[in-house]
Design a protein around this motif. Structure first.
Motif, PDB file in Angstrom:
ATOM      1  N   PRO A 397       3.238 -11.318  10.154  1.00 58.30           N
ATOM      2  CA  PRO A 397       3.292 -10.261   9.130  1.00 58.30           C
ATOM      3  C   PRO A 397       3.314  -8.855   9.732  1.00 58.30           C
ATOM      4  CG  PRO A 397       1.763 -11.975   8.441  1.00 58.30           C
ATOM      5  CD  PRO A 397       2.131 -12.264   9.876  1.00 58.30           C
ATOM      6  N   ALA A 398       2.586  -8.650  10.811  1.00 59.53           N
ATOM      7  CA  ALA A 398       2.581  -7.325  11.442  1.00 59.53           C
ATOM      8  C   ALA A 398       3.928  -7.028  12.084  1.00 59.53           C
ATOM      9  CB  ALA A 398       1.462  -7.241  12.476  1.00 59.53           C
ATOM     10  N   VAL A 399       4.532  -8.032  12.717  1.00 57.25           N
ATOM     11  CA  VAL A 399       5.844  -7.837  13.343  1.00 57.25           C
ATOM     12  C   VAL A 399       6.866  -7.424  12.296  1.00 57.25           C
ATOM     13  CG1 VAL A 399       7.704  -8.961  14.606  1.00 57.25           C
ATOM     14  CG2 VAL A 399       5.323  -9.495  15.175  1.00 57.25           C
ATOM     15  N   LEU A 433      -6.010 -11.294   5.939  1.00 62.98           N
ATOM     16  CA  LEU A 433      -4.657 -11.238   6.504  1.00 62.98           C
ATOM     17  C   LEU A 433      -4.106  -9.816   6.471  1.00 62.98           C
ATOM     18  CD1 LEU A 433      -2.052 -12.621   7.545  1.00 62.98           C
ATOM     19  CD2 LEU A 433      -1.404 -12.901   5.141  1.00 62.98           C
ATOM     20  N   VAL A 434      -4.234  -9.135   5.336  1.00 69.36           N
ATOM     21  CA  VAL A 434      -3.695  -7.778   5.224  1.00 69.36           C
ATOM     22  C   VAL A 434      -4.460  -6.827   6.147  1.00 69.36           C
ATOM     23  CG1 VAL A 434      -3.307  -5.847   3.658  1.00 69.36           C
ATOM     24  CG2 VAL A 434      -2.874  -8.184   2.886  1.00 69.36           C
ATOM     25  N   THR A 435      -5.776  -6.971   6.206  1.00 70.45           N
ATOM     26  CA  THR A 435      -6.576  -6.110   7.079  1.00 70.45           C
ATOM     27  C   THR A 435      -6.175  -6.297   8.539  1.00 70.45           C
ATOM     28  OG1 THR A 435      -8.438  -6.206   5.535  1.00 70.45           O
ATOM     29  CG2 THR A 435      -8.917  -5.532   7.794  1.00 70.45           C
ATOM     30  N   GLU A 436      -6.002  -7.546   8.971  1.00 72.65           N
ATOM     31  CA  GLU A 436      -5.614  -7.825  10.346  1.00 72.65           C
ATOM     32  C   GLU A 436      -4.195  -7.347  10.621  1.00 72.65           C
ATOM     33  OE1 GLU A 436      -5.809  -8.990  14.265  1.00 72.65           O
ATOM     34  OE2 GLU A 436      -7.404  -8.724  12.780  1.00 72.65           O
ATOM     35  N   THR A 437      -3.299  -7.503   9.644  1.00 73.28           N
ATOM     36  CA  THR A 437      -1.915  -7.047   9.811  1.00 73.28           C
ATOM     37  C   THR A 437      -1.875  -5.550  10.075  1.00 73.28           C
ATOM     38  OG1 THR A 437      -1.020  -8.814   8.424  1.00 73.28           O
ATOM     39  CG2 THR A 437       0.306  -6.814   8.647  1.00 73.28           C
ATOM     40  N   ASN A 438      -2.616  -4.778   9.306  1.00 72.61           N
ATOM     41  CA  ASN A 438      -2.612  -3.328   9.512  1.00 72.61           C
ATOM     42  C   ASN A 438      -3.335  -2.936  10.794  1.00 72.61           C
ATOM     43  OD1 ASN A 438      -1.098  -2.858   7.239  1.00 72.61           O
ATOM     44  ND2 ASN A 438      -2.832  -2.384   5.915  1.00 72.61           N
ATOM     45  N   ALA A 439      -4.321  -3.728  11.195  1.00 66.66           N
ATOM     46  CA  ALA A 439      -4.991  -3.459  12.475  1.00 66.66           C
ATOM     47  C   ALA A 439      -4.041  -3.679  13.645  1.00 66.66           C
ATOM     48  CB  ALA A 439      -6.219  -4.360  12.618  1.00 66.66           C
ATOM     49  N   HIS A 443       2.050  -1.890   8.155  1.00 72.02           N
ATOM     50  CA  HIS A 443       2.057  -0.792   7.184  1.00 72.02           C
ATOM     51  C   HIS A 443       1.947  -1.337   5.761  1.00 72.02           C
ATOM     52  CE1 HIS A 443       3.401   2.149  10.286  1.00 72.02           C
ATOM     53  NE2 HIS A 443       3.999   1.086  10.804  1.00 72.02           N
ATOM     54  N   ILE A 444       1.094  -2.323   5.547  1.00 75.49           N
ATOM     55  CA  ILE A 444       0.949  -2.932   4.230  1.00 75.49           C
ATOM     56  C   ILE A 444       0.169  -1.980   3.317  1.00 75.49           C
ATOM     57  CG2 ILE A 444       0.110  -4.901   2.925  1.00 75.49           C
ATOM     58  CD1 ILE A 444       2.425  -5.528   4.840  1.00 75.49           C
ATOM     59  N   ASP A 445       0.762  -1.643   2.175  1.00 76.64           N
ATOM     60  CA  ASP A 445       0.141  -0.717   1.229  1.00 76.64           C
ATOM     61  C   ASP A 445      -0.689  -1.420   0.164  1.00 76.64           C
ATOM     62  OD1 ASP A 445       1.457   1.987   1.937  1.00 76.64           O
ATOM     63  OD2 ASP A 445       3.161   0.627   1.811  1.00 76.64           O
ATOM     64  N   GLY A 446      -0.403  -2.695  -0.097  1.00 82.15           N
ATOM     65  CA  GLY A 446      -1.132  -3.347  -1.161  1.00 82.15           C
ATOM     66  C   GLY A 446      -0.828  -4.823  -1.249  1.00 82.15           C
ATOM     67  N   VAL A 447      -1.389  -5.441  -2.291  1.00 77.97           N
ATOM     68  CA  VAL A 447      -1.198  -6.870  -2.509  1.00 77.97           C
ATOM     69  C   VAL A 447      -0.623  -7.103  -3.900  1.00 77.97           C
ATOM     70  CG1 VAL A 447      -3.054  -7.524  -0.940  1.00 77.97           C
ATOM     71  CG2 VAL A 447      -3.562  -7.190  -3.379  1.00 77.97           C
TER      72      VAL A 447
END
Length: 561
Positions: A397-399, A433-439, A443-447
């Protein structure tokens, strides 16, 4: 009649087709429409040139959730010209330079395209492959198995002379196929064409061909005219859901998932979709199997048409979806991942896809589902081992998020998941998952919380629980979308309406819930396959046969309080 016995009557060219169909009655006996000169820019696989229409194979298919199957999904002209007919008429096409199979299809109405299958309307398809002609007719009846629709007529003929014209005519219940004025087959087909419309499909297989001319003409006192769906415009309703919401929250969007076929063919659907809502999520048109049926092959036309219609009506567009474990074209499913070299090559192919798609829509979308259903439909909490996971590992997801940001830094990014609407392990996994992706530089803004309610006894969403969920994501700095809400009517319209209102109210009254979308518009197009394999119609949406349901009135009541 057997194919061999037809040869004595036929002298048919793979280069020239003359199609004549009869319908009802009206004036304007000799009016002719030049279809070549119409707008074909939104027809997948079709490019207009000085010598006619150039058609290339797209190999668009619809796969099952597990990636199996591959029902053909041949393109047709949805956003452009179709015909309105009244009485006898003809359509004449000249086809040349075929390097593979060349098909011309006349549809009574656009097919219904669902997640995993396509419902064939009444249609006549002519497919030329060398000297062989295949005539396939569907009568529009609902199939026992929607993934394997059976034609009511399927005839193959070996052509004797590739220089003679072919005529197909329909009169009453009879479809006649003739060459040089001689009828060679005349099956009784019933009501194949009943809508007073004819939609045009051009598709190739294994090559390309050119349509040198394509005309429609009224016969025997009939009438035929061209309708341009690119001019589709519906004024917003003053008391529509979006208008009512904007009076209290100007930036809040009430949306629906839309499909191009009913939008251009069904005025009641178009009126509801374009007057009531303020945002559009394409049901299928932006999924990978629809955007890129082959490696390096892109068919953006239908998605572009939806975006064009939405923007013309002042609506936001939410892209759905970039990475997904389902709805993948075969080439994407089969990317090698065994060795490190395999994974590097596959990573390049996948990121090229992401960059190409996001760049294509840059500046025209408000947001994207960058990752869709990462944990799947089994309500587990482990990442699905789809092709993205196999290529990039658990950090995919981060990639992907970084690649999206590089291609369009202004588009909002979401992770969309089911079963995370209320507190619990599924929600915990999504937030982690979203927290780790942004770490990891994402650039995830929301769910997106899908809010599907298939069974009120097990799926019911409590409004207070949903409010606590939105609070929780807000505390992590994330926005929330209710992204795919639909509610079963199995326990009656009152229970359905109550659940719709409960979900909608929790979202609308929370400042961190920025939009609400229902998954579909009208139950007329709400179809699913039951466990017994039979096709069933759902009753889960805000409109039925063009009329607002009690659930629609329940949403209005929330906005009018």
């Amino acid at each position: 009649m057997a194919g061999g016995s037809l040869a004595a009557y036929l002298a048919v060219a793979a280069s020239v087709l003359v199609l004549c169909l009869a319908a009802c009655s009206a004036p304007d006996r000799d009016r002719t429409v030049d279809l070549i000169g119409q707008d074909w820019t939104a027809a997948p696989g079709v490019t207009a040139g000085e010598d006619g229409l150039h058609v290339r194979a797209t190999d668009r298919r619809i796969v099952q959730q597990d990636g199996s199957g591959g029902q053909p999904n041949p393109p047709l002209q949805l956003y452009g010209t179709h015909l309105e007919v009244d009485g006898d008429f003809s359509v004449t096409a000249t086809i040349a330079d075929a390097t593979g199979a060349a098909s011309l299809t006349l549809y009574d109405r656009p097919p219904v395209v669902a997640d995993e299958f396509r419902i064939e309307p009444g249609s006549v398809r002519l497919t030329l492959r060398g000297r062989d002609l295949r005539v396939t007719v569907h009568d529009g009846s609902l199939p026992d198995d929607p993934t394997r629709p059976r034609p009511v007529y399927d005839q193959q003929v070996t052509l004797a002379d590739p220089a003679a014209p072919l005529t197909v005519s329909r009169s009453g219940d009879t479809l006649r196929i003739a060459s040089d004025g001689e009828t060679v087959t005349a099956p009784e087909l019933g009501d194949v064409f009943t809508s007073g419309q004819v939609w045009l499909g051009l598709s190739g297989e294994g090559g390309s061909f050119t349509v040198r001319s394509l005309t429609a003409r009224a016969l025997d006192g009939g009438a035929v005219s061209a309708v341009d769906t690119t001019r589709l415009t519906v004024p917003p309703a003053r008391d529509g859901l979006q208008a009512l919401a904007a009076r209290q929250r100007p930036d809040f969007r009430v949306g629906a998932a839309l499909a191009l076929g009913p939008l251009t063919a069904d005025p009641e659907y178009a009126r509801a979709a374009l007057s009531e809502f303020g945002s559009v999520t394409p049901e299928n048109a932006m999924k990978p199997q629809h955007l890129s049926p082959g490696p390096g092959v892109y068919t953006f036309e239908e998605a572009d048409a939806l975006v064009d219609i939405a923007r013309r009506h002042g609506m936001d567009v939410h892209g759905h979806t970039l990475t997904f474990g389902e709805a993948l074209p075969r080439w994407m499913q089969d990317l090698p991942t065994t060795t490190e070299a395999d994974r590097r090559a596959s990573a390049t192919a996948l990121l090229d896809y992401v960059t190409t798609v996001v760049t294509h829509f840059r500046g025209r979308l408000a947001s994207w589902d960058v990752v869709n259903e990462p944990f799947g439909v089994d309500q587990g909490t482990q990442l699905r081992h789809n092709v993205w996971y196999r290529v990039f590992g658990p950090g995919y997801p981060a990639v992907v998020s970084r690649a999206v940001h590089a291609a369009d830094p202004d588009v909002a990014q979401y992770v969309n998941e089911n079963g995370a609407d209320v507190p619990g392990p599924r929600q915990d996994a999504l937030l982690a998952l979203v927290t780790e992706t942004n770490a990891q530089g994402g650039h995830i803004d929301g769910v997106g919380l899908q809010a599907h309610v298939y069974d009120l006894s097990t799926d019911r969403i409590d409004g207070d629980d949903l409010t606590r969920s939105i609070d929780r994501f807000a505390g992590a700095g994330l926005r929330v979308r209710i992204s795919e809400n639909d509610v079963t009517r199995s326990e009656g319209p009152d229970a359905q309406a109550e659940q719709y209102a409960e979900v909608f109210a929790a979202c609308f009254r929370h400042p961190n819930c920025v939009s609400y979308t229902t998954w579909g518009v009208d139950d007329r197009y709400n179809w699913w396959v039951a466990p017994d394999g039979r096709l069933r119609q759902g009753h889960d949406l805000l409109f039925e046969q063009g009329r607002p349901t009690l659930a629609h009135r329940a949403l209005r009541s929330v906005l009018e309080r």
